[in-house]
Write an enzyme that holds these catalytic residues in place. Structure first.
Site, mmCIF file in Angstrom:
data_model
loop_
_atom_site.group_PDB
_atom_site.id
_atom_site.type_symbol
_atom_site.label_atom_id
_atom_site.label_comp_id
_atom_site.label_asym_id
_atom_site.label_seq_id
_atom_site.Cartn_x
_atom_site.Cartn_y
_atom_site.Cartn_z
ATOM 1 N N GLY A 95 -2.119 -3.392 -7.862
ATOM 2 C CA GLY A 95 -1.023 -3.562 -8.796
ATOM 3 C C GLY A 95 0.257 -3.059 -8.157
ATOM 4 C CE LYS A 96 3.965 -0.874 -4.359
ATOM 5 N NZ LYS A 96 3.122 -0.042 -3.497
#
Length: 418
Positions: free
Chosen positions: A105-106
């Protein structure tokens, strides 16, 4: 830096490059090139003067086949939807490369925190935490620090989440201060994995790291920690840079003193250990044994790559080379050790922090560093074994082969539902 290179397209091209050495169908690989979901939100936040500003913010959850989504949150004017998609994808393959049980994720907020007061940054952070609340959790998605964020911002997110959920859940986020459940060794983890990769790379290539000349582009946390630890190996740091420019001394200088000057003054300009000030591009093309790009993505494009004189590049930043730059450097026999291995120390020690949070049992720094060294050196052996087995054109492609195989195996074991 090239403004025309889309980092998400770079990620997809890197996957395609590795696919040539894998026997998977197109549909299997296509699934690995796109995020599962992206949150895009507008944060309306009251400023100190009573006005209201709106900030664009994003969170990409790329792939969860190997575990909960994991990845940092950055504050920067260049944050965009495609950037966080790319960064979340790189996280998938970074976690798989070092074989820790996470997906990718980011997230990010499009603003420059230096232009706002601490109280405004806190309100912006807590507003984003409120939006993230439904999609994060220690079993769902665990954010962490990234560019322009650190323990302070992670503590605010943790506090906001726990207050709204009426719970205690330190594992919801990593990179926290130790007093808030953070792990010993986390602050230096990314730079430490860059050092470990450098040490293993020089040994594998039959080169002596002692007295090797080193240039570091980007002197934030990852770059400065990598510099001082590589200095400790006996290498000779001759140039470092930040957004204000580069400083250089052909005889080398104390990497710690350079960081202390930057902390005290806000930039590297005027550092007494240097004999000359240069541009960032001049640093990237210096004749050194080791170049460490430790700033933002796309720092080295095809044009810069033609002038790179370093023998070895170890990537501390995420995506610092464009695909065309990779091609040029491969043709010129410049050896590149990729970000998804070299800077994986941050996510690895975040994993240790998450484990400690869940167990409510905390390790000392020596154990953290020992476990990190074991994971990075094992991943390096996996990399070179695959590089030699597949005849891949470079180490980046070989590392992606390792990572993609692990992600596909997990997906196939879980099956497709519904």
């Amino acid at each position: 830096m090239s403004d025309e290179v889309n980092p998400f397209e770079s990620l997809q091209e890197q996957i395609d490059d590795a696919a040539a050495y894998l026997e998977y169908s197109t549909d299997v690989l296509e699934r690995l090139k796109h995020p599962e979901r992206v949150l895009e939100t507008s944060l309306s936040v009251e400023m100190d003067d009573g006005s209201v500003e709106v900030f664009r913010a994003f969170r990409s959850q790329f792939n969860g086949d190997r575990g909960p989504y994991k990845g940092g949150i950055r504050y920067h004017p260049q944050v965009s939807r495609d950037e966080v998609k790319a960064l979340s994808g790189w996280m998938v393959y970074k976690c798989a490369a070092v074989n820790i049980p996470y997906g990718g994720g980011k997230g990010g907020i499009k603003f420059d925190p230096r232009e706002y007061s601490d109280s405004e940054v806190e309100r912006i952070t807590r507003s984003f935490a409120k939006e993230l609340r439904p999609i994060i959790g220690e079993n769902k998605d665990i954010p962490a620090p990234d560019v322009n964020t650190g323990q302070r911002e992670m503590n605010w997110i943790k506090d906001t989440y726990e207050t709204l959920e009426n719970t205690t859940e330190p594992g919801v986020i990593t990179g926290k201060a130790p007093e808030s459940g953070g792990s010993a060794g986390r602050v230096e983890a990314t730079g430490r994995s860059v050092m470990l990769t450098t040490r293993e790379a020089f040994e594998y290539l039959g080169k002596d790291v002692e007295n090797a000349t080193v240039a570091v582009q980007g002197y934030g946390n990852a770059g400065s920690v990598a510099a001082k630890l590589i200095d400790d190996l006996g290498a000779n740091v001759v140039a470092v840079s930040d957004s204000s420019g580069a400083v250089y001394n052909p005889d080398g200088f104390d990497a710690r003193a350079a960081k202390a000057h930057k902390t005290e003054t806000g930039s590297l300009a005027g550092f007494e250990g240097a004999t000359e000030e240069l541009s960032n591009e001049a640093l990237l093309t210096m004749d050194v044994n080791l170049l460490i790009p430790a700033a933002l993505e796309n720092a080295i494009d095809e044009t810069v790559a033609t002038d790179v004189q370093a023998d070895i590049i170890v990537e501390a930043a995420n995506g610092p080379l464009t695909p065309r730059a990779d091609d040029v450097l491969s043709e010129r026999d410049v050896v590149v050790f990729p970000d998804i291995l070299a800077n994986a120390g941050g996510v690895t020690v975040s994993y240790f922090e998450w484990v400690q949070n869940r167990q409510r049992f905390y390790w000392d720094e020596s154990r953290v560093n020992d476990e990190l060294e074991r994971i990075i050196t094992t991943a390096f052996r996996d990399l070179v074994d695959t590089y030699e087995r597949t005849d891949a054109p470079n180490f980046r492609t070989a590392m992606y082969v390792v990572a993609i195989e692990r992600v596909v195996d997990a997906a196939e074991e879980g099956g497709i539902w519904p």
